[in-house]
Design an enzyme around this catalytic site. Structure first.
Site, PDB file in Angstrom:
ATOM      1  N   ARG A  34      47.180  52.005  32.770  1.00  0.00           N
ATOM      2  CA  ARG A  34      48.054  51.626  33.880  1.00  0.00           C
ATOM      3  C   ARG A  34      47.902  50.149  34.163  1.00  0.00           C
ATOM      4  O   ARG A  34      47.288  49.759  35.159  1.00  0.00           O
ATOM      5  CB  ARG A  34      47.688  52.444  35.115  1.00  0.00           C
ATOM      6  CG  ARG A  34      48.347  53.808  35.105  1.00  0.00           C
ATOM      7  CD  ARG A  34      47.976  54.602  36.316  1.00  0.00           C
ATOM      8  NE  ARG A  34      48.346  53.921  37.548  1.00  0.00           N
ATOM      9  CZ  ARG A  34      48.166  54.430  38.749  1.00  0.00           C
ATOM     10  NH1 ARG A  34      47.597  55.617  38.884  1.00  0.00           N
ATOM     11  NH2 ARG A  34      48.526  53.778  39.820  1.00  0.00           N
TER      12      ARG A  34
ATOM     13  N   ASP B 277      48.457  46.472  35.441  1.00  0.00           N
ATOM     14  CA  ASP B 277      49.026  45.967  36.701  1.00  0.00           C
ATOM     15  C   ASP B 277      50.135  44.960  36.465  1.00  0.00           C
ATOM     16  O   ASP B 277      50.322  44.477  35.345  1.00  0.00           O
ATOM     17  CB  ASP B 277      47.911  45.266  37.496  1.00  0.00           C
ATOM     18  CG  ASP B 277      47.141  46.253  38.342  1.00  0.00           C
ATOM     19  OD1 ASP B 277      47.735  47.232  38.789  1.00  0.00           O
ATOM     20  OD2 ASP B 277      45.931  46.018  38.545  1.00  0.00           O
TER      21      ASP B 277
ATOM     22  N   ARG C  51      39.096  42.948  35.156  1.00  0.00           N
ATOM     23  CA  ARG C  51      39.305  41.716  35.912  1.00  0.00           C
ATOM     24  C   ARG C  51      38.126  41.410  36.831  1.00  0.00           C
ATOM     25  O   ARG C  51      37.803  40.239  37.069  1.00  0.00           O
ATOM     26  CB  ARG C  51      40.611  41.800  36.709  1.00  0.00           C
ATOM     27  CG  ARG C  51      41.844  41.682  35.808  1.00  0.00           C
ATOM     28  CD  ARG C  51      43.123  42.136  36.488  1.00  0.00           C
ATOM     29  NE  ARG C  51      43.378  41.377  37.699  1.00  0.00           N
ATOM     30  CZ  ARG C  51      44.361  41.666  38.569  1.00  0.00           C
ATOM     31  NH1 ARG C  51      45.168  42.690  38.335  1.00  0.00           N
ATOM     32  NH2 ARG C  51      44.528  40.931  39.631  1.00  0.00           N
TER      33      ARG C  51
END
Lengths: 251, 251
Positions: free
Chosen positions: A50, A52, A197
């Site tokens: 998924r 971003d 991240r």
């Protein structure tokens, strides 16, 4: 019913991430529209991650079911004809009924890119984090090695969809420099929401002397998100591999 | 009055070329607006080449006159603050009164980029020519070597502003392959309008067996534009150097 997996890459700059949303343009939605047109699919494709808004992919796997009789080697060209230029399908293969782009995946790899010259590179706008500050690679590599292994990564993720466990195994975390470009490659059995991240953001906190590489183990043990670094911006992140234990796509 | 040269790079995708036009956004016009704001200039900057719409630059030199007292090393940051992200100023230096970005230049270099995989690379859209066809590099290198030297290039240009002579000296024309990316680098004492793109288009005509590398000398001698290849698309072309006989910009 045929079950087909696609290998694709996309520039995520113009998309609100992978997952279909009712009021925003997404990669899954755009690919689904193309699959409806080309192969008459009746359900959205399943994607391997998924990603971003603003995150890119060089190697992304998605699977779907179809009654279409199009030969496998025609899927890329047929889909690319209707897809926008920033999503490209490279290959297609038949997969077994129980294949699932997320659940069948045994290892994923993300690469985070930074550009460290004093002035920006116009060709890397939205494609790499512009970071014109000193980076002590030796210290960053040391910090990265302290994240390799099986750990609870609760301190290095954002809250998202509930997960059963926040324990993940990081197989590799290496850093390579090529002139002014630095790439951080992380391979793991899975990633929590924003984990890649936050791992990179934590290395930047080490670079900024907010804490030392030796404090990484205690930050992980604490499970306290506020002790790790900030979430690094989306534009530098690329999904670069998704591994299913065998080569899905042959040359 | 100070006379200052800037080193810049730009992604030309969104611009109608370098040269100011009354009804279109150009690199010169955009840089001029920034120089008015930052340094109160009263005349547009002079650029080292009239790049066309969609052509890029990694190393581009422009000069301007100003009464501003801003220190040299502040120009890049001050200009980048007001410039859009696709034009970046890297360095500034003082030059003599008679310096001229075009007339003082003794050697220019363009690089043309192609991407040759079977499917496009979304990150090279508008940044390289997508050319998914076979290329015999040995034959292309042979053709390229036949363009090196002092020749009349009337057969390999488009008609533009009148020029005194169509004779130019090509110093180097080399081709390098890196995976699916191929770069054609051309260095010359000057380039006629569309000359670099036509030289590359002529190599593509050789790749397509429209003529052999050995026919290049007779095409040049003929001065007949219709005998050379098509003008290669703008998106693959980058200005990569402009040489003034000494290093203008120090590290």
């Amino acid at each position: 019913m045929r079950h087909i997996a696609l290998l694709l890459s996309f520039d995520g700059t113009q998309y609100h991430g992978w997952q279909i949303q009712s009021n925003a343009t997404t990669v899954q939605g755009t690919l689904c529209d193309a699959l409806v047109q080309v192969a008459g699919v009746t359900a959205p494709p399943v994607g391997c991650g998924r990603t971003d808004a603003g995150v890119h992919a060089e190697y992304y796997v998605a699977d779907f079911f179809t009654e279409s009789k199009i030969p496998l080697d025609r899927f890329p060209v047929a889909l690319n004809t209707v897809l926008p230029h920033d999503i490209v399908v490279h290959k297609a293969c038949e997969v077994s009924d129980d294949f699932h782009a997320v659940h069948s995946c045994i290892r994923k790899e993300y690469t985070y890119r930074m550009y460290t010259a004093k002035t920006p590179n116009p060709f890397l706008h939205n494609r790499a984090l512009f970071y014109p500050y000193p980076l002590d690679l030796e210290s960053l590599c040391h910090a990265a090695q302290n994240m390799v292994g099986t750990h609870d990564f609760a301190a290095m993720r954002s809250l998202g969809t509930p997960v059963k466990s926040t324990v993940r195994t990081v197989y590799e975390f290496d850093i390579t420099q090529n002139g002014n470009e630095i790439a951080f490659r992380i391979a793991a059995n899975g990633f929590l929401y924003n984990m890649a991240r936050t791992m990179v953001g934590t290395l930047l906190a080490v670079a900024q002397k907010k804490f030392s590489p030796d404090e990484i183990p205690s930050i992980l043990e604490s499970g306290d998100r506020s002790r790790a670094g900030a979430t690094a911006p989306a534009c530098g992140l690329y999904m670069t591999h998704s591994d299913y234990g065998k080569e899905l796509f042959h040359a």
